[in-house]
Design a protein around this motif. Structure first.
Motif, PDB file in Angstrom:
ATOM      1  N   TRP A  47       0.845  -1.199   0.000  1.00 13.46           N
ATOM      2  CA  TRP A  47       0.000   0.000   0.000  1.00 13.46           C
ATOM      3  C   TRP A  47       0.873   1.240   0.000  1.00 13.46           C
ATOM      4  N   GLY A  48       1.955   1.195   0.777  1.00 14.81           N
ATOM      5  CA  GLY A  48       2.865   2.334   0.870  1.00 14.81           C
ATOM      6  C   GLY A  48       3.682   2.585  -0.387  1.00 14.81           C
ATOM      7  N   ASP A  49       3.769   1.591  -1.285  1.00 12.02           N
ATOM      8  CA  ASP A  49       4.480   1.779  -2.546  1.00 12.02           C
ATOM      9  C   ASP A  49       3.706   2.674  -3.509  1.00 12.02           C
ATOM     10  N   LEU A  50       2.407   2.815  -3.279  1.00  6.28           N
ATOM     11  CA  LEU A  50       1.552   3.577  -4.187  1.00  6.28           C
ATOM     12  C   LEU A  50       1.419   5.015  -3.724  1.00  6.28           C
ATOM     13  N   THR A  51       1.255   5.915  -4.678  1.00  7.24           N
ATOM     14  CA  THR A  51       0.954   7.302  -4.335  1.00  7.24           C
ATOM     15  C   THR A  51      -0.522   7.401  -3.938  1.00  7.24           C
ATOM     16  N   GLY A  52      -0.886   8.465  -3.305  1.00 10.18           N
ATOM     17  CA  GLY A  52      -2.286   8.697  -2.970  1.00 10.18           C
ATOM     18  C   GLY A  52      -3.168   8.698  -4.205  1.00 10.18           C
ATOM     19  N   PHE A  53      -2.676   9.278  -5.277  1.00  5.91           N
ATOM     20  CA  PHE A  53      -3.436   9.316  -6.519  1.00  5.91           C
ATOM     21  C   PHE A  53      -3.663   7.907  -7.055  1.00  5.91           C
ATOM     22  N   GLN A  54      -2.644   7.059  -6.992  1.00  9.15           N
ATOM     23  CA  GLN A  54      -2.788   5.679  -7.449  1.00  9.15           C
ATOM     24  C   GLN A  54      -3.765   4.908  -6.563  1.00  9.15           C
ATOM     25  N   ARG A  55      -3.719   5.133  -5.264  1.00 11.68           N
ATOM     26  CA  ARG A  55      -4.663   4.488  -4.346  1.00 11.68           C
ATOM     27  C   ARG A  55      -6.094   4.902  -4.673  1.00 11.68           C
ATOM     28  N   ASP A  56      -6.272   6.195  -4.904  1.00  9.01           N
ATOM     29  CA  ASP A  56      -7.604   6.698  -5.232  1.00  9.01           C
ATOM     30  C   ASP A  56      -8.067   6.199  -6.597  1.00  9.01           C
ATOM     31  N   THR A  57      -7.132   5.994  -7.513  1.00  6.73           N
ATOM     32  CA  THR A  57      -7.467   5.435  -8.826  1.00  6.73           C
ATOM     33  C   THR A  57      -7.956   3.998  -8.682  1.00  6.73           C
ATOM     34  N   LEU A  58      -7.287   3.206  -7.840  1.00  5.17           N
ATOM     35  CA  LEU A  58      -7.769   1.842  -7.568  1.00  5.17           C
ATOM     36  C   LEU A  58      -9.186   1.879  -7.007  1.00  5.17           C
ATOM     37  N   GLU A  59      -9.419   2.781  -6.070  1.00  7.03           N
ATOM     38  CA  GLU A  59     -10.752   2.904  -5.481  1.00  7.03           C
ATOM     39  C   GLU A  59     -11.785   3.312  -6.530  1.00  7.03           C
ATOM     40  N   ALA A  60     -11.423   4.239  -7.404  1.00  6.86           N
ATOM     41  CA  ALA A  60     -12.354   4.675  -8.450  1.00  6.86           C
ATOM     42  C   ALA A  60     -12.730   3.519  -9.365  1.00  6.86           C
ATOM     43  N   ILE A  61     -11.751   2.697  -9.728  1.00  9.59           N
ATOM     44  CA  ILE A  61     -12.027   1.538 -10.573  1.00  9.59           C
ATOM     45  C   ILE A  61     -12.938   0.564  -9.835  1.00  9.59           C
ATOM     46  N   ALA A  62     -12.661   0.342  -8.556  1.00 11.57           N
ATOM     47  CA  ALA A  62     -13.503  -0.566  -7.760  1.00 11.57           C
ATOM     48  C   ALA A  62     -14.938  -0.053  -7.687  1.00 11.57           C
ATOM     49  N   ARG A  63     -15.110   1.261  -7.516  1.00 11.41           N
ATOM     50  CA  ARG A  63     -16.464   1.832  -7.461  1.00 11.41           C
ATOM     51  C   ARG A  63     -17.195   1.653  -8.787  1.00 11.41           C
ATOM     52  N   LEU A  64     -16.501   1.898  -9.876  1.00  9.04           N
ATOM     53  CA  LEU A  64     -17.118   1.725 -11.193  1.00  9.04           C
ATOM     54  C   LEU A  64     -17.518   0.270 -11.404  1.00  9.04           C
ATOM     55  N   GLU A  65     -16.627  -0.654 -11.048  1.00 10.75           N
ATOM     56  CA  GLU A  65     -16.947  -2.077 -11.190  1.00 10.75           C
ATOM     57  C   GLU A  65     -18.144  -2.456 -10.319  1.00 10.75           C
ATOM     58  N   HIS A  66     -18.160  -1.950  -9.098  1.00 13.41           N
ATOM     59  CA  HIS A  66     -19.272  -2.244  -8.178  1.00 13.41           C
ATOM     60  C   HIS A  66     -20.598  -1.761  -8.747  1.00 13.41           C
ATOM     61  N   ASP A  67     -20.570  -0.617  -9.416  1.00  8.88           N
ATOM     62  CA  ASP A  67     -21.781  -0.030  -9.994  1.00  8.88           C
ATOM     63  C   ASP A  67     -22.075  -0.569 -11.395  1.00  8.88           C
ATOM     64  N   ASP A  68     -21.352  -1.598 -11.820  1.00  2.87           N
ATOM     65  CA  ASP A  68     -21.499  -2.208 -13.143  1.00  2.87           C
ATOM     66  C   ASP A  68     -21.341  -1.190 -14.270  1.00  2.87           C
ATOM     67  N   GLU A  69     -20.411  -0.255 -14.077  1.00  3.03           N
ATOM     68  CA  GLU A  69     -20.092   0.727 -15.106  1.00  3.03           C
ATOM     69  C   GLU A  69     -18.760   0.362 -15.739  1.00  3.03           C
ATOM     70  N   THR A  70     -18.562   0.735 -16.982  1.00  2.00           N
ATOM     71  CA  THR A  70     -17.299   0.495 -17.655  1.00  2.00           C
ATOM     72  C   THR A  70     -16.254   1.434 -17.073  1.00  2.00           C
ATOM     73  N   SER A  71     -15.125   0.874 -16.665  1.00  2.00           N
ATOM     74  CA  SER A  71     -14.071   1.693 -16.059  1.00  2.00           C
ATOM     75  C   SER A  71     -13.026   2.069 -17.111  1.00  2.00           C
ATOM     76  N   TYR A  72     -13.392   3.043 -17.919  1.00  2.00           N
ATOM     77  CA  TYR A  72     -12.489   3.583 -18.930  1.00  2.00           C
ATOM     78  C   TYR A  72     -11.933   4.900 -18.398  1.00  2.00           C
ATOM     79  N   GLY A  73     -10.935   5.438 -19.065  1.00  2.00           N
ATOM     80  CA  GLY A  73     -10.215   6.607 -18.569  1.00  2.00           C
ATOM     81  C   GLY A  73     -11.079   7.780 -18.144  1.00  2.00           C
ATOM     82  N   LEU A  74     -12.020   8.199 -18.979  1.00  2.03           N
ATOM     83  CA  LEU A  74     -12.833   9.367 -18.643  1.00  2.03           C
ATOM     84  C   LEU A  74     -13.760   9.109 -17.455  1.00  2.03           C
TER      85      LEU A  74
END
Length: 137
Positions: free
Chosen positions: A33-60
């Motif tokens: 966890w400490g190897d990642l930047t805060g932005f990378q951690r938040d990006t993982l969370e954003a992808i997880a949220r999109l997946e949870h909501d059955d949305e496509t996790s593309y860049g935009l």
């Protein structure tokens, strides 16, 4: 707003029996966890949220999830961090269509996020209910 290094709560120097035994939170690929930047951690969370909501996790879509915290997220910052997460084996990149890539969490990415949630829950003595049918990835 947050900078890239302000999001992590680092491991305390001392532990007691009630804390999670693995203080480093390591994905199977060796990324902590400490190897990642805060932005990378938040990006993982954003992808997880999109997946949870059955949305496509593309860049935009990922960018839209990050901008309330970071303000305008430029293309270079987003995609270079997504590439780093792919290289670390936490995210998988695949073609969604001819112009768009989709990003999904790998088992290691999901485990790293789950370990973080469990550690925070333990810190605050919060019980985590099983909502995934009891499966662990």
């Amino acid at each position: 707003m947050y900078d890239d290094s302000s999001r992590g709560l680092e491991s305390p120097d001392t532990t007691d029996a009630s804390t999670v035994s693995d203080q480093r939170l390591v994905a199977d690929g060796g990324t902590t966890w400490g190897d990642l930047t805060g932005f990378q951690r938040d990006t993982l969370e954003a992808i997880a949220r999109l997946e949870h909501d059955d949305e496509t996790s593309y860049g935009l879509a990922i960018k839209r999830h990050l901008e309330p915290q970071y303000g305008e997220v430029n293309h270079g910052r987003l995609y270079s961090n997504l590439d780093t997460l792919v290289e670390r084996g936490l995210v998988e990149k695949s073609a969604f269509d001819k112009r768009t890539n989709e990003y999904t969490l790998t088992g290691d990415g999901r485990r790293l996020l789950r370990q973080r949630v469990e550690r925070l829950a333990d810190t605050f003595e919060i019980e985590i209910g099983v909502t995934d049918g009891g499966r662990n990835e």
